[in-house]
Design a protein around this motif. Structure first.
Motif, PDB file in Angstrom:
ATOM      1  N   LEU A  22      -3.239  -5.732   3.707  1.00 39.89           N
ATOM      2  CA  LEU A  22      -2.325  -5.985   4.830  1.00 39.89           C
ATOM      3  C   LEU A  22      -2.011  -4.736   5.662  1.00 39.89           C
ATOM      4  O   LEU A  22      -1.800  -4.845   6.873  1.00 39.89           O
ATOM      5  N   VAL A  23      -1.954  -3.569   5.024  1.00 37.70           N
ATOM      6  CA  VAL A  23      -1.558  -2.381   5.794  1.00 37.70           C
ATOM      7  C   VAL A  23      -2.663  -1.995   6.787  1.00 37.70           C
ATOM      8  O   VAL A  23      -3.847  -2.246   6.540  1.00 37.70           O
TER       9      VAL A  23
ATOM     10  N   PHE B  81      -1.656   4.508   1.264  1.00 32.67           N
ATOM     11  CA  PHE B  81      -1.151   3.510   0.319  1.00 32.67           C
ATOM     12  C   PHE B  81      -1.812   3.706  -1.051  1.00 32.67           C
ATOM     13  O   PHE B  81      -1.140   3.646  -2.093  1.00 32.67           O
TER      14      PHE B  81
ATOM     15  N   PHE C 136      -0.699  -6.857  -6.424  1.00 33.23           N
ATOM     16  CA  PHE C 136       0.184  -6.237  -5.427  1.00 33.23           C
ATOM     17  C   PHE C 136      -0.594  -5.194  -4.613  1.00 33.23           C
ATOM     18  O   PHE C 136      -0.505  -5.162  -3.376  1.00 33.23           O
ATOM     19  N   CYS C 137      -1.371  -4.363  -5.317  1.00 32.74           N
ATOM     20  CA  CYS C 137      -2.134  -3.309  -4.621  1.00 32.74           C
ATOM     21  C   CYS C 137      -3.185  -3.925  -3.690  1.00 32.74           C
ATOM     22  O   CYS C 137      -3.369  -3.471  -2.557  1.00 32.74           O
TER      23      CYS C 137
ATOM     24  N   LYS D 196      -4.208   2.825   4.908  1.00 37.77           N
ATOM     25  CA  LYS D 196      -4.743   2.343   3.618  1.00 37.77           C
ATOM     26  C   LYS D 196      -4.883   3.486   2.607  1.00 37.77           C
ATOM     27  O   LYS D 196      -4.522   3.356   1.443  1.00 37.77           O
TER      28      LYS D 196
ATOM     29  N   ALA E  38       0.149   4.336  -4.429  1.00 45.00           N
ATOM     30  CA  ALA E  38      -0.059   3.415  -5.557  1.00 45.00           C
ATOM     31  C   ALA E  38      -0.521   4.186  -6.790  1.00 45.00           C
ATOM     32  O   ALA E  38      -0.089   3.902  -7.910  1.00 45.00           O
TER      33      ALA E  38
ATOM     34  N   ILE F 212      -3.271  -6.949  -2.280  1.00 39.96           N
ATOM     35  CA  ILE F 212      -2.669  -7.638  -1.125  1.00 39.96           C
ATOM     36  C   ILE F 212      -2.097  -6.630  -0.133  1.00 39.96           C
ATOM     37  O   ILE F 212      -2.360  -6.696   1.076  1.00 39.96           O
ATOM     38  N   THR F 213      -1.355  -5.641  -0.649  1.00 40.93           N
ATOM     39  CA  THR F 213      -0.750  -4.656   0.255  1.00 40.93           C
ATOM     40  C   THR F 213      -1.834  -3.838   0.964  1.00 40.93           C
ATOM     41  O   THR F 213      -1.746  -3.588   2.171  1.00 40.93           O
ATOM     42  N   TYR F 214      -2.867  -3.441   0.201  1.00 36.17           N
ATOM     43  CA  TYR F 214      -3.973  -2.653   0.780  1.00 36.17           C
ATOM     44  C   TYR F 214      -4.641  -3.455   1.909  1.00 36.17           C
ATOM     45  O   TYR F 214      -4.972  -2.900   2.959  1.00 36.17           O
TER      46      TYR F 214
END
Lengths: 544, 75
Positions: free
Chosen positions: A37-38, A46, A30-31, A43, A50, A33-35
């Protein structure tokens, strides 16, 4: 329903290990993928969210301690910076004759600020981690003196990683005071430095200058960092799941019921525990460094093949390196370079020579380091003993080194000779195993009795298949652990010879590289100690 | 520089201080040698070496030690 329950605060305590599915199959992907994408600007924020989220999942509302440490250190840092600025301005305006007086006045002020920061943070650590130990010992003393008073034993919940983030935050404030780094005005950057989720549980203990800027820079994830990071993570997972956790049931039973086993079995359990601790802690560090690498962060190494050490002193330069460096920089050298100690060294050198002269001040500083090191690991007498044991070994090593040198010179023994070095390595390893026996023992009294059995009742007569089954293992566990240890040993020898195995592998073609990844995954899946018959084992250093 | 090399040779002989570039990283000088060295250079060069200066980069060669001494003299 309380908000903390709704948000799952403290519900994922098992995430203290980076090798549980909740972390590597859910939280980490999750971290990543989100990192990825943002947007670049977000970043770093995030990563901060996290990291606090990770802490929240593990320790729930105890996250308040981490936040309070961060806020206090941010404030003290800025206060120090302000005072240093005032000192510079006052110095530039002062007459030459009074510059020293002005400087001294401002240095004293800075010392008071540092003292406040240290008292506050060490005070919280002492209260949470050591108040039970001190109260129990005070009660014992009162009972011994027949004083009819019993102090109630306090009970506090420990936030995860408090020993690590306290030392990391103190290194920040010391470095600001010493002018090594500037105080960080950005609260969020400092907060990320103190909370970055891979390092919060077991370290390594990083310095502000080492990672803070890199973390805040929040570079995009690259293919190279992702694959090399995952490779290191898997290597660490293999060490922990296949070796450390496989040896755990045997170690647990023997250390608990040592009275039922002979000294030889106890010695074997001590060796197994040493291997378990090394594989557990260094495996966890591989995972920490791997995960950090995925996010483009270079975290300092915490191990450098410690069992190739030729002395205990060298061992501590290769084992838990960042803790050793912390004590060296913030305890050992400040003590030995204080005014009184310098005078002591100068006069001792004139009287007892170049080798033993500095050893007088050095041993006082070493004693301080090792009492702190022992207590840092835990609030019990066996940890104090562990610290004093290593202090005594290092001191003895220093005391006899001139004798050994002259012996070697006289009998023309070359210290570089392979068998001589091998003998030194074996001797160091034996001494380390004895130390770890006391470290793992359930109390100092039990540790001493186990050691006595090793000396007076050395046999392996009860070591057979039935006994192993009773301990929850069988001989295949040792065969598997041994086989993987041989692979790790070969890699270690290559690294020791200067051949960077990971770099060499990274240059190979894609089939070979991915072949290695698949082999690592297969080894973990097939030989990992998990599922029925194996209880999950928290990282051993997370408890410190 | 000659005085510094004399001090170093007194503390830890058998090292070529003119060429050696890894006195700390190569384990030629240990922490006790560093304590001795600091005590000697403080007396000889009338400087104070704070703990913060004790990093490998300042002690890895005679040249680097001399550079640190000169810098501390100027401060």
């Amino acid at each position: 329903m309380p908000l903390s329950i709704i948000l799952g605060a403290g519900k994922l305590v098992s995430m203290t290990s980076l090798f549980v599915p909740a972390f590597f199959a859910l939280f980490l992907p999750f971290c990543i993928i989100t990192y990825a994408l943002v947007p670049k600007k977000l970043k770093k924020y995030f990563l901060l969210v996290a990291s606090y989220g990770f802490f929240w999942f593990v320790s729930g509302t105890l996250v308040i301690y981490l936040a309070a440490t961060t806020l206090s250190m941010h404030y003290f840092g800025i206060w120090l910076d302000y005072t240093q600025g005032k000192m510079k301005s006052a110095m530039s305006q002062a007459e030459k004759e009074i510059k020293k007086v002005v400087k001294k006045r401002y240095i004293t002020r800075q010392r008071y600020i540092v003292l406040m920061a240290v008292s506050l943070n060490i005070g919280v650590l002492l209260l949470l981690k050591y108040s039970k130990f001190f109260t129990v010992n005070i009660n014992d003393l009162l009972a011994f003196m027949k004083v009819p008073l019993v102090i109630e034993i306090p009970k506090y919940l420990l936030p995860i990683g408090i020993s690590f983030f306290t030392l990391q935050s103190l290194s920040y404030i010391f470095d600001v005071y010493r002018g090594v780094t500037k105080a960080d005005e950005n609260l969020f950057r400092l907060a990320l430095f103190l909370s970055f989720f891979p390092i919060i549980v077991e370290g390594p203990i990083c310095r502000y200058n080492q990672i803070a800027e890199e973390l805040w820079d929040a570079k995009p994830i690259t293919y190279r960092n992702l694959t090399l990071g995952l490779q290191r993570f898997l290597f660490g997972m293999m060490k922990k799941i296949v070796i450390a956790d496989r040896l755990n049931p045997f170690v647990k039973v023997i250390f608990k019921d040592y009275a039922n086993y002979e000294g030889g079995v106890i010695a074997f359990a001590a060796v197994c525990y040493t291997v378990q601790l090394y594989m557990d802690f260094s495996g966890s560090m591989d995972a920490v460094l791997g995960v950090s690498q995925i996010f483009g962060i270079t975290v300092p190494e915490n191990f450098k093949r410690p069992f190739f050490s030729k002395s205990i002193s060298e061992f501590w330069k290769r084992w838990h390196i960042t803790l050793g460096m912390w004590f060296r920089d913030y305890v050992f050298y400040p003590i030995t370079t204080s005014g009184k100690m310098k005078k002591l060294t100068a006069s001792a050198r004139k009287k007892i020579g170049n080798h033993y002269g500095p050893l007088v001040a050095g041993s006082i500083a070493l004693f301080s380091v090792w009492i702190c090191n022992g207590l840092w690991h835990g609030s019990a007498w066996n940890f104090v003993f562990f610290g004093m044991y290593h202090f005594a070994l290092i001191l003895c090593g220093n005391l006899i080194s001139p004798v050994v040198k002259s012996f070697n010179h006289r009998f023309k023994i070359n210290p570089q000779w392979f068998f001589y070095r091998l003998l030194q390595m074996v001797r160091t390893s034996v001494l380390v195993v004895i130390g770890e026996l006391f470290f793992r023992a359930e109390g100092l009294k039990n540790g001493l009795q186990m050691f006595r059995k090793m000396i007076t009742d050395f046999s392996f007569s009860s070591l057979n298949t039935d006994m192993l089954v009773k301990c929850g293992v069988d001989y295949l566990d040792f065969v598997i652990a041994g086989a993987i240890l041989i692979i790790i040993f070969i890699i270690s020898v290559l690294n020791e010879k200067g051949i960077e195995v990971r770099e060499t592998l990274a240059k190979k073609n894609i089939f070979l590289r991915w072949g290695v990844y698949y082999i690592l995954i297969l080894i973990i899946v097939i030989f990992g100690a998990y599922g029925i018959g194996y209880a999950p084992v928290d990282p051993l250093y997370a408890q410190f | 520089m000659e005085k510094l090399i004399e001090i170093l040779e007194d503390i830890q002989p058998d090292v070529d201080y003119k060429t050696c570039e890894d006195l700390i990283d190569g384990h030629y000088l240990d922490s006790l040698s560093i304590i001795s060295l600091i005590s000697e250079i403080e007396e000889e060069f009338d400087i104070t070496v704070p703990a913060v200066e004790i990093i490998p980069d300042n002690f890895n060669s005679a040249k680097k030690i001399m550079a640190m001494i000169n810098r501390l003299r100027e401060e």
